[in-house]
Enzyme design. Structure first.
Site, PDB file in Angstrom:
ATOM      1  N   SER A 288       0.795  -1.230   0.000  1.00 21.03           N
ATOM      2  CA  SER A 288       0.000   0.000   0.000  1.00 21.03           C
ATOM      3  C   SER A 288       0.828   1.280   0.000  1.00 21.03           C
ATOM      4  CB  SER A 288      -0.939   0.015   1.215  1.00 21.03           C
ATOM      5  OG  SER A 288      -0.202   0.015   2.403  1.00 21.03           O
TER       6      SER A 288
ATOM      7  N   THR B 183      -1.426   3.222   3.620  1.00 23.26           N
ATOM      8  CA  THR B 183      -0.821   4.496   4.004  1.00 23.26           C
ATOM      9  C   THR B 183       0.065   4.399   5.239  1.00 23.26           C
ATOM     10  OG1 THR B 183      -2.850   5.596   3.281  1.00 23.26           O
ATOM     11  CG2 THR B 183      -1.303   6.955   4.491  1.00 23.26           C
TER      12      THR B 183
ATOM     13  N   THR C  52       1.554   6.994   0.319  1.00 24.66           N
ATOM     14  CA  THR C  52       0.695   5.850  -0.024  1.00 24.66           C
ATOM     15  C   THR C  52       0.681   5.592  -1.524  1.00 24.66           C
ATOM     16  OG1 THR C  52      -1.542   4.941   0.297  1.00 24.66           O
ATOM     17  CG2 THR C  52      -1.415   7.217  -0.372  1.00 24.66           C
TER      18      THR C  52
ATOM     19  N   ARG D 245      -6.990   9.008  -9.995  1.00 21.72           N
ATOM     20  CA  ARG D 245      -7.550   9.267  -8.655  1.00 21.72           C
ATOM     21  C   ARG D 245      -6.435   9.683  -7.678  1.00 21.72           C
ATOM     22  NH1 ARG D 245      -6.757   7.069  -3.186  1.00 21.72           N
ATOM     23  NH2 ARG D 245      -8.717   7.302  -2.077  1.00 21.72           N
ATOM     24  N   VAL D 246      -6.722  10.703  -6.898  1.00 15.25           N
ATOM     25  CA  VAL D 246      -5.812  11.149  -5.839  1.00 15.25           C
ATOM     26  C   VAL D 246      -6.580  11.090  -4.527  1.00 15.25           C
ATOM     27  CG1 VAL D 246      -4.583  13.165  -4.929  1.00 15.25           C
ATOM     28  CG2 VAL D 246      -4.404  12.607  -7.356  1.00 15.25           C
ATOM     29  N   GLY D 247      -5.941  10.574  -3.491  1.00 14.73           N
ATOM     30  CA  GLY D 247      -6.605  10.465  -2.196  1.00 14.73           C
ATOM     31  C   GLY D 247      -6.263  11.599  -1.259  1.00 14.73           C
ATOM     32  N   ASP D 248      -6.375  11.323   0.026  1.00 10.36           N
ATOM     33  CA  ASP D 248      -6.133  12.352   1.046  1.00 10.36           C
ATOM     34  C   ASP D 248      -4.648  12.546   1.362  1.00 10.36           C
ATOM     35  OD1 ASP D 248      -6.217   9.669   2.101  1.00 10.36           O
ATOM     36  OD2 ASP D 248      -6.114  10.526   4.113  1.00 10.36           O
TER      37      ASP D 248
ATOM     38  N   THR E   6      -5.408   7.677   7.878  1.00 12.06           N
ATOM     39  CA  THR E   6      -5.272   6.501   7.031  1.00 12.06           C
ATOM     40  C   THR E   6      -6.674   5.997   6.727  1.00 12.06           C
ATOM     41  OG1 THR E   6      -4.342   4.267   6.874  1.00 12.06           O
ATOM     42  CG2 THR E   6      -5.019   4.987   9.060  1.00 12.06           C
ATOM     43  N   GLY E   7      -6.792   5.247   5.648  1.00 11.52           N
ATOM     44  CA  GLY E   7      -8.103   4.727   5.299  1.00 11.52           C
ATOM     45  C   GLY E   7      -8.644   5.378   4.049  1.00 11.52           C
TER      46      GLY E   7
ATOM     47  N   GLY F 269      -9.522   7.701   1.588  1.00  6.26           N
ATOM     48  CA  GLY F 269      -9.165   9.106   1.439  1.00  6.26           C
ATOM     49  C   GLY F 269     -10.326  10.020   1.115  1.00  6.26           C
TER      50      GLY F 269
HETATM   51  N1  GLY Z   1      -5.602   7.032   2.562  1.00 12.29           N
HETATM   52  C1  GLY Z   1      -5.046   6.754   1.321  1.00 12.29           C
HETATM   53  C2  GLY Z   1      -5.921   6.932   0.182  1.00 12.29           C
HETATM   54  O1  GLY Z   1      -7.132   6.934   0.305  1.00 12.29           O
HETATM   55  O2  GLY Z   1      -5.409   7.059  -0.896  1.00 12.29           O
END
Ligand code: GLY
Length: 330
Positions: free
Chosen positions: A87, A190, A208, A218-221, A241-242, A244
């Site tokens: 991850s 993450t 991550t 796609r981009v996360g948090d 974490t988790g 995003g």
């Molecule tokens: N927390 C990582 C993501 O959602 O990309």
């Protein structure tokens, strides 16, 4: 004043510093007494059990009198370069098109921050994020631009899709099934890491490969300052974490830090942020989010939507895993 006694105060004196901190408060709340207590000895906190190795590396830096900023960068680089981790960085699971795309950010004790999103073929995005922070007028570079910047700065092109993850992706594509992320202790996502150095300064890093088999682009948090990571050196830091998407919706890490500013303990601040995640999402099925937080006093805490989230804590005496408190059974 001695390092472990009190935060260094400017020549203006305690009252002036407290007033200016109050004026700087984004939420305009009365500043708590948080400025006036003994600061913590060095401490590191990080998400999931890959945090143990990252903490050890970060501790090596702190132990040599290094800065929290160097410690967090070196710590999470360990995870990024760990091929067995699915991850983060090298060996991370790809997106729906078979590309490994990485998100990362870093923040120091003076609100300096740097970030990369949708970065491909670079093993250590956290170090690219730091270079952006230190050598450009920007906070975030993305995609091809981030890659070109990294190559210009001497980072090496690397194939991040390893034979095992290529095979897993091919198998999934041939099965034609949609894959929802399963985020828990056996299949975490993450690394977020926060450190306090021996000057009492706090920095954080978050990195991550994101939601496995996500849509391309796609981009996360994790690269978003205030979502995946936030540090205010007067108060403390937080990482998420988790899933995003859910973290971005509530500016998760910034929310946790602001709750600590209001006087909440790190644990309670994480719990309140999780409650906000729950309130802001109708469908909570499989929606795992966890926060970790560390305040200026060295108090720490964590909280997650579901059971199964754990974090690694390192101080002078040990490096150990702690199960986070949670709202619901997984
Ligand atoms: N927390 C990582 C993501 O959602 O990309």
């Amino acid at each position: 004043m001695k390092r472990r006694n009190f935060i260094k105060l400017s020549a203006m004196g305690t009252a002036a510093v407290a007033v200016s901190a109050c004026e700087n408060s984004l939420i305009g709340q009365k500043q708590s007494t948080i400025l006036n207590f003994p600061i913590s000895s060095p401490k590191i906190i990080s998400t999931w059990n890959h945090g143990l190795a990252a903490n050890n590396k970060a501790w090596e830096v702190l132990n040599k009198n290094g800065s929290a900023l160097d410690a967090v960068e070196q710590g999470v680089r360990t995870t990024e370069s760990d091929e067995s981790n699915r991850s983060v960085g090298l060996g991370g699971l790809p997106d729906a098109t078979g590309k490994v795309t990485l998100d990362a950010c870093i923040m120091d004790h003076k609100f300096n921050c740097g970030s990369v999103s949708f970065l491909q073929n670079i093993e250590n995005p956290i170090s690219v994020a730091r270079k952006i922070m230190e050598e450009t007028p920007h906070v975030m570079l993305s995609g091809k631009g981030a890659y070109n910047f990294a190559i210009e700065k001497g980072f090496k092109h690397k194939e991040l899709l390893i034979p095992e993850t290529k095979l897993a992706w091919e198998k999934l594509m041939s099965s034609n099934s949609q894959k929802k992320p399963q985020i828990n202790s056996e299949n975490h996502d993450t690394i977020g890491l926060l450190a306090i150095d021996n000057k009492g300064n706090i920095s954080g890093a978050c990195t991550t490969s994101g939601w496995a088999y996500k849509l391309h682009g796609r981009v996360g948090d994790s690269p978003i300052i205030g979502a995946g990571l936030y540090v205010d050196n007067e108060i403390g830091g937080a990482c998420a974490t988790g899933l995003g998407e859910a973290v971005i919706k509530i500016c998760g890490s910034h929310t946790v830090v602001e709750l600590m500013r209001q006087g909440h303990s790190p644990n309670n601040a994480c719990k309140l942020a999780v409650e906000r995640i729950i309130k802001s999402n109708e469908n909570l099925e499989g929606l795992q989010v966890g926060f970790i937080a560390l305040n200026k006093k060295g108090e720490y805490g964590a909280y997650s939507v579901y059971s199964g989230f754990n974090y690694a804590l390192k101080d002078e005496s040990s490096n150990k895993m702690i199960d986070a408190a949670y709202e619901m059974e997984w």
